[in-house]
Design a protein around this motif. Sequence first.
Motif, mmCIF file in Angstrom:
data_model
loop_
_atom_site.group_PDB
_atom_site.id
_atom_site.type_symbol
_atom_site.label_atom_id
_atom_site.label_comp_id
_atom_site.label_asym_id
_atom_site.label_seq_id
_atom_site.Cartn_x
_atom_site.Cartn_y
_atom_site.Cartn_z
ATOM 1 N N GLU A 114 -11.380 4.534 29.306
ATOM 2 C CA GLU A 114 -11.435 3.299 30.075
ATOM 3 C C GLU A 114 -10.526 3.392 31.298
ATOM 4 N N ASP A 115 -11.007 2.832 32.430
ATOM 5 C CA ASP A 115 -10.211 2.806 33.657
ATOM 6 C C ASP A 115 -9.111 1.764 33.491
ATOM 7 N N THR A 116 -7.848 2.196 33.525
ATOM 8 C CA THR A 116 -6.736 1.287 33.264
ATOM 9 C C THR A 116 -6.019 0.854 34.531
ATOM 10 N N LYS A 117 -6.524 1.219 35.699
ATOM 11 C CA LYS A 117 -5.889 0.859 36.961
ATOM 12 C C LYS A 117 -6.107 -0.629 37.231
ATOM 13 N N VAL A 118 -5.024 -1.344 37.466
ATOM 14 C CA VAL A 118 -5.100 -2.793 37.673
ATOM 15 C C VAL A 118 -5.132 -3.137 39.153
ATOM 16 N N LEU A 119 -4.293 -2.474 39.955
ATOM 17 C CA LEU A 119 -4.232 -2.753 41.384
ATOM 18 C C LEU A 119 -5.002 -1.689 42.159
ATOM 19 N N MET A 120 -5.798 -2.147 43.126
ATOM 20 C CA MET A 120 -6.578 -1.236 43.956
ATOM 21 C C MET A 120 -6.154 -1.406 45.408
ATOM 22 N N ASN A 121 -5.983 -0.296 46.117
ATOM 23 C CA ASN A 121 -5.665 -0.394 47.537
ATOM 24 C C ASN A 121 -6.926 -0.780 48.317
ATOM 25 N N VAL A 122 -6.813 -0.873 49.630
ATOM 26 C CA VAL A 122 -7.935 -1.341 50.450
ATOM 27 C C VAL A 122 -9.141 -0.411 50.323
ATOM 28 N N LYS A 123 -8.906 0.881 50.366
ATOM 29 C CA LYS A 123 -10.013 1.840 50.274
ATOM 30 C C LYS A 123 -10.716 1.742 48.919
ATOM 31 N N GLU A 124 -9.941 1.677 47.853
ATOM 32 C CA GLU A 124 -10.519 1.572 46.508
ATOM 33 C C GLU A 124 -11.278 0.257 46.341
ATOM 34 N N THR A 125 -10.743 -0.816 46.922
ATOM 35 C CA THR A 125 -11.403 -2.110 46.844
ATOM 36 C C THR A 125 -12.726 -2.086 47.599
ATOM 37 N N ALA A 126 -12.731 -1.463 48.772
ATOM 38 C CA ALA A 126 -13.965 -1.348 49.554
ATOM 39 C C ALA A 126 -15.031 -0.571 48.785
ATOM 40 N N HIS A 151 -5.954 -7.217 42.817
ATOM 41 C CA HIS A 151 -5.816 -7.215 41.363
ATOM 42 C C HIS A 151 -7.237 -7.253 40.798
ATOM 43 N N LYS A 152 -7.633 -6.204 40.092
ATOM 44 C CA LYS A 152 -9.025 -6.027 39.688
ATOM 45 C C LYS A 152 -9.563 -7.190 38.855
#
Length: 60
Positions: free
Chosen positions: A2-14, A46-47
């Motif tokens: 499972e993807d456990t990353k909670v915060l995404m930067n601008v590129k990841e959010t896009a 915040h995802k």
Amino acid sequence: MEDTKVLMNVKETAEYLNIGLTKTRELMKINSGVFVVKIGNRSYAHKKLLDKWLLAQVRF
């Protein structure tokens, strides 16, 4: 796994939203108190809060 990353930067959010960087920055600036976390001069989405916000935007 499972993807456990909670915060995404601008590129990841896009990439997550499948939109461009400029539109992502605009959405993050407008919604800074909703799903955006500011750390220094950087903004992170915040995802879980972003997903909740997206569901609230859906019009049936």
